[in-house]
Design a protein around this motif. Structure first.
Motif, PDB file in Angstrom:
ATOM      1  N   PRO A   1      10.539 -13.448  -4.070  1.00  0.00           N
ATOM      2  CA  PRO A   1      10.914 -12.031  -4.022  1.00  0.00           C
ATOM      3  C   PRO A   1      11.905 -11.700  -5.132  1.00  0.00           C
ATOM      4  CG  PRO A   1      10.947 -12.978  -1.821  1.00  0.00           C
ATOM      5  CD  PRO A   1      10.742 -14.123  -2.768  1.00  0.00           C
TER       6      PRO A   1
ATOM      7  N   GLY B   1       6.490  -7.984   0.570  1.00  0.00           N
ATOM      8  CA  GLY B   1       5.887  -8.773   1.632  1.00  0.00           C
ATOM      9  C   GLY B   1       6.915  -9.476   2.502  1.00  0.00           C
ATOM     10  N   THR B   2       8.025  -9.929   1.890  1.00  0.00           N
ATOM     11  CA  THR B   2       9.064 -10.621   2.646  1.00  0.00           C
ATOM     12  C   THR B   2       9.993  -9.653   3.351  1.00  0.00           C
ATOM     13  OG1 THR B   2       9.006 -12.409   0.989  1.00  0.00           O
ATOM     14  CG2 THR B   2      10.884 -12.356   2.478  1.00  0.00           C
TER      15      THR B   2
ATOM     16  N   PRO C   1       9.742  -5.823   4.202  1.00  0.00           N
ATOM     17  CA  PRO C   1       8.976  -4.563   4.184  1.00  0.00           C
ATOM     18  C   PRO C   1       9.836  -3.327   3.936  1.00  0.00           C
ATOM     19  CG  PRO C   1       8.255  -5.963   5.992  1.00  0.00           C
ATOM     20  CD  PRO C   1       9.479  -6.610   5.423  1.00  0.00           C
TER      21      PRO C   1
ATOM     22  N   ARG D   1       5.722  -7.687  -5.544  1.00  0.00           N
ATOM     23  CA  ARG D   1       4.950  -7.700  -4.299  1.00  0.00           C
ATOM     24  C   ARG D   1       5.508  -8.691  -3.296  1.00  0.00           C
ATOM     25  NH1 ARG D   1      -1.208  -7.673  -6.852  1.00  0.00           N
ATOM     26  NH2 ARG D   1      -1.027  -5.676  -7.938  1.00  0.00           N
ATOM     27  N   ALA D   2       6.010  -9.825  -3.798  1.00  0.00           N
ATOM     28  CA  ALA D   2       6.573 -10.826  -2.891  1.00  0.00           C
ATOM     29  C   ALA D   2       7.785 -10.268  -2.151  1.00  0.00           C
ATOM     30  CB  ALA D   2       6.964 -12.084  -3.673  1.00  0.00           C
TER      31      ALA D   2
END
Length: 588
Positions: A244, A263-264, A266, A259-260
């Protein structure tokens, strides 16, 4: 008069283009920004050639200036498409063969336009004085084919930017929309010129309209650091790491996330320009970005933060934050430390605790053989039983001390009550402080084992009859004031870093408190000292620290620190179940 105003407008717009292009090129930019600067540097050429067309008195010279600025415009639009590819992180499309083909296409377009007065494939030329002197170029039937090579790249670039803003990079939406809006005026200019609303050469009108576009994009560059900080961040961390990543400005406003990160965490989605502490509170303490933090979600996760200053032109424009999940690594470290401690404990047991009963068994067996007196074998059997008990205790300690890999959200109160119900406490009193009904991350079964050992230890060593020989009806003279003579009171409470269990018994001398968690520490000849050693092992397996202090009423207090407590209100606490015992879930 109209011609003079038109020329001044064209020259001012050209000067603005030069200024913005020079400013961009003077910074440490990536390839997308350099393509953008190159594209801007061509606008002044268009402006100069348009002015030459207007002021030229010779027909041939005026047409020559026209084809020159038309050739430059033919190159600008494909460069706009090339910039969009770079900006939307599709540089992998631009392979060497494709770049060569792209450069060849630009050369062909420019060559066709430059030689058009000879072959006449694109325009038919005439001189008009309405509203002032300039070249009136009438498109030929083949013109739509030539124009296709400009229309398609322009629309393709706008489509790429629109898709990038809407789907791929929500955190960059405002900056991308600034680009889109900034390049809409040329489209409207062409429509207005074709409708006869805008006078003069088309390229001149587009050059003037582009001045507003460039001013808008320049504002986006300064306001949102369009090319500086984001380009550096992507080049240095975004493209190289899968962890992230969050990019913030000096005021900790979120500029971009990968994106990481979304995803981690929100909450970072659509967080453009939001304060970092608003979307990810644990990462900021006292207005400072921390280097490590714990996120309490569905499961407790530990993170480390690497902070990289992003510097342009000698100034720090922001920071790139690389956030690494180190939960598994920290668990492995704790596991290794726990295993090392267990190995040392086993070695001590083998070298010391087992040696004494082994020597007794050997000595008494030899005496039985020498004297024939079988009574010595009773002592031998006792020693062997002692060794078996020690072995069983060490194995139990080993099992309880295994690292907790996947702790659960568990309420303290129902686990403590289940431990109380499973422990023989006929003369003891249970007490749970109101603030102790909290949720922690733990293994429910082993946490109950902790409470059972502490309750049993208090009942055996802290009750009146255990330490002073007094009966329930005859309290001792040195019994602590306020203590119930019928038994010990055991209390579960909370403190800033965890929880504690205390009793109101005689307590433990200060010089003995560090030793009580050692294996084989006991005040009774028949015990193995395993109870508090198991408590210490289970605490270490959770990553907690355990210590003993004096209780609030003079007894012993066992304190657990470093506990992951879920800060939740009463409603949230009620939603978290207790430990499951005998197929029945405790409700507290």
């Amino acid at each position: 008069m109209e011609a003079s105003l038109y020329v001044v407008a064209v020259l001012v717009s050209s000067g603005l283009a030069v200024s913005v292009a020079t400013w961009l090129w003077s910074h440490d930019l990536d390839r997308a920004a350099r393509v953008f600067a190159l594209m801007l540097s061509l606008y002044p050429l268009v402006g100069l050639f348009v002015v030459g067309e207007i002021v030229a008195t010779d027909r041939t010279l005026a047409i020559a200036f026209f084809v020159l600025h038309a050739a430059v415009v033919a190159v600008i639009v494909p460069l706009w498409f090339l910039f969009a590819i770079r900006y939307t992180d599709r540089g992998h499309w631009l392979t060497r063969p494709r770049l060569l083909a792209f450069g060849g296409l630009l050369a062909v377009l420019a060559a066709i336009q430059l030689t058009d007065p000879i072959h006449g494939l694109v325009y038919e030329y005439a001189i008009t004085t309405d509203p002032f002197h300039h070249v009136a170029a009438t498109p030929t039937p083949l013109f739509p084919i030539f124009a296709l090579f400009q229309t398609v790249p322009y629309l393709g670039a706008m489509g790429l930017l629109g898709y990038h803003a809407a789907v791929e990079a929500p955190a960059k939406r405002k900056r991308t929309l600034a680009l889109i809006v900034g390049f809409l005026p040329p489209l409207f200019t062409v429509a207005g010129w074709n409708a006869g609303v805008i006078p003069g050469p088309l390229d001149g009108a587009s050059n003037i309209a582009s001045a507003w576009s460039l001013a808008f994009v320049a504002w986006a560059v300064f306001r949102y650091q369009l090319f500086d900080i984001l380009s550096l961040a992507r080049k240095r961390v975004f493209e190289d790491l899968r962890d992230p990543i969050v990019v913030v400005d000096p005021d900790r406003r979120i500029l971009d996330v990968n994106r990481a990160a979304v995803g981690t965490f929100p909450a970072l989605a659509d967080a453009d320009s939001a304060k970092l502490e608003e979307r990810l509170p644990p990462i900021v303490e006292d207005d400072t970005i921390v280097q490590s933090f714990t996120d309490y979600g569905e499961e407790s996760r530990e993170f480390e933060v690497s902070i990289s200053p992003l510097v342009t032109a000698g100034d720090t424009q922001g920071y790139g934050l690389v956030i690494r999940d180190v939960t598994a690594i920290n668990r492995q470290i704790r596991d290794l430390k726990q295993q090392s401690a267990q190995l040392e404990r086993f070695a001590s047991t083998l070298s010391h605790d087992l040696r004494n009963p082994l020597n007794v068994a050997n000595g008494r067996s030899e005496l039985a053989l020498e004297t024939g007196d079988l009574s010595h074998l009773e002592a031998t059997l006792d020693a062997q039983q002692r060794m078996g008990q020690i072995i069983d205790d060490v194995l139990a300690l080993s099992r309880e001390g295994r690292t907790i890999d996947e702790p659960e959200r568990v309420r303290l109160k129902p686990v403590f009550e289940d431990a109380w119900a499973s422990t023989a406490t006929p003369s003891a009193t249970e007490e749970i402080e109101p603030d102790a009904d909290v949720v922690v991350y733990a293994d429910p079964g082993r946490l109950q084992n902790v409470f059972e050992n502490l309750i049993r230890n208090a009942v055996e060593h802290a009750s009146p009859t255990a330490d002073d020989g007094a009966t329930d009806d005859e309290p001792s003279d040195d019994q602590p004031a306020g203590r119930d003579a019928t038994g010990v009171t055991i209390t579960l409470g909370r403190h800033a870093e965890g929880f504690y269990v205390e009793d109101d018994g005689p307590g433990v001398p200060a010089d003995e408190r560090e030793r009580v968690f050692e294996y084989a520490y006991t005040t009774e000849e028949t015990g193995t000292g395993l109870g508090l050693a198991i408590v210490d092992a289970i605490a270490s397996a959770h990553g907690w620290s355990v210590s003993m202090t004096e209780g609030s009423r003079g007894g012993a207090r066992v304190v657990f620190s470093g506990v992951d407590i879920v800060e939740a209100g009463p409603e949230a606490v009620e939603e978290v179940p207790g430990v499951v015992t005998d197929g029945r879930e405790s409700t507290g």
